[in-house]
Design a protein around this motif. Sequence first.
Motif, PDB file in Angstrom:
ATOM      1  N   ARG A   1      11.503  15.398  -5.167  1.00  0.00           N
ATOM      2  CA  ARG A   1      11.837  15.640  -3.761  1.00  0.00           C
ATOM      3  C   ARG A   1      10.605  15.468  -2.877  1.00  0.00           C
ATOM      4  NH1 ARG A   1      15.224  19.192  -6.451  1.00  0.00           N
ATOM      5  NH2 ARG A   1      17.429  19.158  -5.784  1.00  0.00           N
ATOM      6  N   ALA A   2       9.460  15.904  -3.352  1.00  0.00           N
ATOM      7  CA  ALA A   2       8.221  15.751  -2.595  1.00  0.00           C
ATOM      8  C   ALA A   2       7.857  14.277  -2.446  1.00  0.00           C
ATOM      9  CB  ALA A   2       7.089  16.510  -3.287  1.00  0.00           C
ATOM     10  N   ILE A   3       8.028  13.509  -3.507  1.00  0.00           N
ATOM     11  CA  ILE A   3       7.744  12.069  -3.450  1.00  0.00           C
ATOM     12  C   ILE A   3       8.655  11.389  -2.437  1.00  0.00           C
ATOM     13  CG2 ILE A   3       7.943   9.915  -4.750  1.00  0.00           C
ATOM     14  CD1 ILE A   3       6.896  11.449  -7.193  1.00  0.00           C
ATOM     15  N   LEU A   4       9.940  11.701  -2.493  1.00  0.00           N
ATOM     16  CA  LEU A   4      10.890  11.126  -1.539  1.00  0.00           C
ATOM     17  C   LEU A   4      10.520  11.500  -0.108  1.00  0.00           C
ATOM     18  CD1 LEU A   4      14.263  11.694  -3.420  1.00  0.00           C
ATOM     19  CD2 LEU A   4      13.343   9.483  -2.699  1.00  0.00           C
ATOM     20  N   ALA A   5      10.181  12.761   0.104  1.00  0.00           N
ATOM     21  CA  ALA A   5       9.823  13.217   1.447  1.00  0.00           C
ATOM     22  C   ALA A   5       8.553  12.543   1.942  1.00  0.00           C
ATOM     23  CB  ALA A   5       9.655  14.735   1.455  1.00  0.00           C
ATOM     24  N   ALA A   6       7.567  12.367   1.062  1.00  0.00           N
ATOM     25  CA  ALA A   6       6.306  11.733   1.454  1.00  0.00           C
ATOM     26  C   ALA A   6       6.515  10.274   1.818  1.00  0.00           C
ATOM     27  CB  ALA A   6       5.287  11.865   0.320  1.00  0.00           C
ATOM     28  N   VAL A   7       7.314   9.569   1.016  1.00  0.00           N
ATOM     29  CA  VAL A   7       7.603   8.164   1.314  1.00  0.00           C
ATOM     30  C   VAL A   7       8.359   8.034   2.631  1.00  0.00           C
ATOM     31  CG1 VAL A   7       8.907   6.126   0.562  1.00  0.00           C
ATOM     32  CG2 VAL A   7       7.553   7.428  -1.093  1.00  0.00           C
ATOM     33  N   LEU A   8       9.380   8.877   2.813  1.00  0.00           N
ATOM     34  CA  LEU A   8      10.178   8.821   4.035  1.00  0.00           C
ATOM     35  C   LEU A   8       9.337   9.173   5.260  1.00  0.00           C
ATOM     36  CD1 LEU A   8      12.887   8.403   5.383  1.00  0.00           C
ATOM     37  CD2 LEU A   8      13.455  10.780   4.874  1.00  0.00           C
ATOM     38  N   SER A   9       8.505  10.198   5.152  1.00  0.00           N
ATOM     39  CA  SER A   9       7.651  10.592   6.268  1.00  0.00           C
ATOM     40  C   SER A   9       6.703   9.456   6.659  1.00  0.00           C
ATOM     41  CB  SER A   9       6.844  11.834   5.886  1.00  0.00           C
ATOM     42  OG  SER A   9       5.921  12.170   6.897  1.00  0.00           O
ATOM     43  N   THR A  10       6.133   8.793   5.669  1.00  0.00           N
ATOM     44  CA  THR A  10       5.229   7.670   5.934  1.00  0.00           C
ATOM     45  C   THR A  10       5.962   6.538   6.636  1.00  0.00           C
ATOM     46  OG1 THR A  10       3.920   8.234   3.978  1.00  0.00           O
ATOM     47  CG2 THR A  10       3.629   6.027   4.894  1.00  0.00           C
ATOM     48  N   LEU A  11       7.163   6.215   6.165  1.00  0.00           N
ATOM     49  CA  LEU A  11       7.941   5.142   6.776  1.00  0.00           C
ATOM     50  C   LEU A  11       8.333   5.477   8.212  1.00  0.00           C
ATOM     51  CD1 LEU A  11      10.258   4.205   3.772  1.00  0.00           C
ATOM     52  CD2 LEU A  11       8.436   2.790   4.747  1.00  0.00           C
TER      53      LEU A  11
ATOM     54  N   TYR B   1       0.797  -1.224   0.000  1.00  0.00           N
ATOM     55  CA  TYR B   1       0.000   0.000   0.000  1.00  0.00           C
ATOM     56  C   TYR B   1       0.834   1.281   0.000  1.00  0.00           C
ATOM     57  CZ  TYR B   1      -3.624  -3.319   1.380  1.00  0.00           C
ATOM     58  OH  TYR B   1      -4.471  -4.381   1.429  1.00  0.00           O
ATOM     59  N   LEU B   2       2.085   1.195   0.392  1.00  0.00           N
ATOM     60  CA  LEU B   2       2.915   2.392   0.536  1.00  0.00           C
ATOM     61  C   LEU B   2       2.933   3.308  -0.688  1.00  0.00           C
ATOM     62  CD1 LEU B   2       4.955   4.143   2.065  1.00  0.00           C
ATOM     63  CD2 LEU B   2       6.764   2.564   1.312  1.00  0.00           C
ATOM     64  N   PRO B   3       3.028   2.779  -1.930  1.00  0.00           N
ATOM     65  CA  PRO B   3       3.123   3.675  -3.100  1.00  0.00           C
ATOM     66  C   PRO B   3       1.914   4.576  -3.324  1.00  0.00           C
ATOM     67  CG  PRO B   3       3.876   1.466  -3.669  1.00  0.00           C
ATOM     68  CD  PRO B   3       3.243   1.374  -2.314  1.00  0.00           C
ATOM     69  N   ILE B   4       0.823   4.358  -2.572  1.00  0.00           N
ATOM     70  CA  ILE B   4      -0.349   5.210  -2.753  1.00  0.00           C
ATOM     71  C   ILE B   4      -0.020   6.664  -2.436  1.00  0.00           C
ATOM     72  CG2 ILE B   4      -1.216   4.942  -0.400  1.00  0.00           C
ATOM     73  CD1 ILE B   4      -3.377   5.028  -3.575  1.00  0.00           C
ATOM     74  N   VAL B   5       0.977   6.899  -1.576  1.00  0.00           N
ATOM     75  CA  VAL B   5       1.318   8.287  -1.217  1.00  0.00           C
ATOM     76  C   VAL B   5       1.966   9.022  -2.390  1.00  0.00           C
ATOM     77  CG1 VAL B   5       1.617   7.644   1.200  1.00  0.00           C
ATOM     78  CG2 VAL B   5       3.619   7.740  -0.293  1.00  0.00           C
ATOM     79  N   ILE B   6       2.409   8.276  -3.395  1.00  0.00           N
ATOM     80  CA  ILE B   6       3.050   8.892  -4.557  1.00  0.00           C
ATOM     81  C   ILE B   6       2.014   9.464  -5.521  1.00  0.00           C
ATOM     82  CG2 ILE B   6       4.518   8.418  -6.571  1.00  0.00           C
ATOM     83  CD1 ILE B   6       5.863   6.223  -4.943  1.00  0.00           C
ATOM     84  N   LEU B   7       0.842   8.858  -5.553  1.00  0.00           N
ATOM     85  CA  LEU B   7      -0.176   9.186  -6.557  1.00  0.00           C
ATOM     86  C   LEU B   7      -0.507  10.677  -6.661  1.00  0.00           C
ATOM     87  CD1 LEU B   7      -2.199   8.136  -8.670  1.00  0.00           C
ATOM     88  CD2 LEU B   7      -3.853   7.862  -6.796  1.00  0.00           C
TER      89      LEU B   7
END
Length: 211
Positions: free
Chosen positions: A148-158, A41-47
Amino acid sequence: YKWGHMEAFMVLIVVLSLYFAKQEQDVESGVLLAVAVSIKYLPIVILPFLILNKGKIKLKMASAFVTTLFILFGLCYVQWGPSYLKSFWHAATTISEHMSIFRFLRGAYSPLQFWGISNVDFLSLPLMLVGFLYIFVRYLQGAVSQMRAILAAVLSTLVFYRVGYAQYYVTYFGIYFYFLACHVDKDLKTVIEEQIPLLLLLMIFNIQFSY
């Protein structure tokens, strides 16, 4: 595969989705991202960062994503019935463990022990939401680039998720190295600056291993 450790396969699909998005092949990107989300489910934050790009809403990508995900979840329902929805509930209610910051905060060495607080797992979902919204707003304001936003969103979620299995971070690393590959023409100083999020992540690892 037995334990659902499909991160390497999933991140390959995510990177391909990002590549097609960069090539403005929106349908292919949306389909691939939906496949990745059906695995983890994690990649949903990229959408949201892909759909809203340069002030434009990519309807083809959104439609391809929703349609593909609907088909895949429909097949899951046909095969396993409503039991496949248990994974959503498990992801939202599981207790903190492994390399999660929340596992550290309820451990023997947590500074919260001084105030008699033994568990703050309930803050996980609110913090994930706040972190995501902050990054997304900054992205819409043009203060941070798409990657950069995608990386930050993924990292924040993790960071704020209750469970911190090491393999979860494969997603971040895979996207990060793709990001670097797209910027090989930059000077050394810029490349080093881009690695700061990775260094911060490693520092978090060190803290969490101490419990």
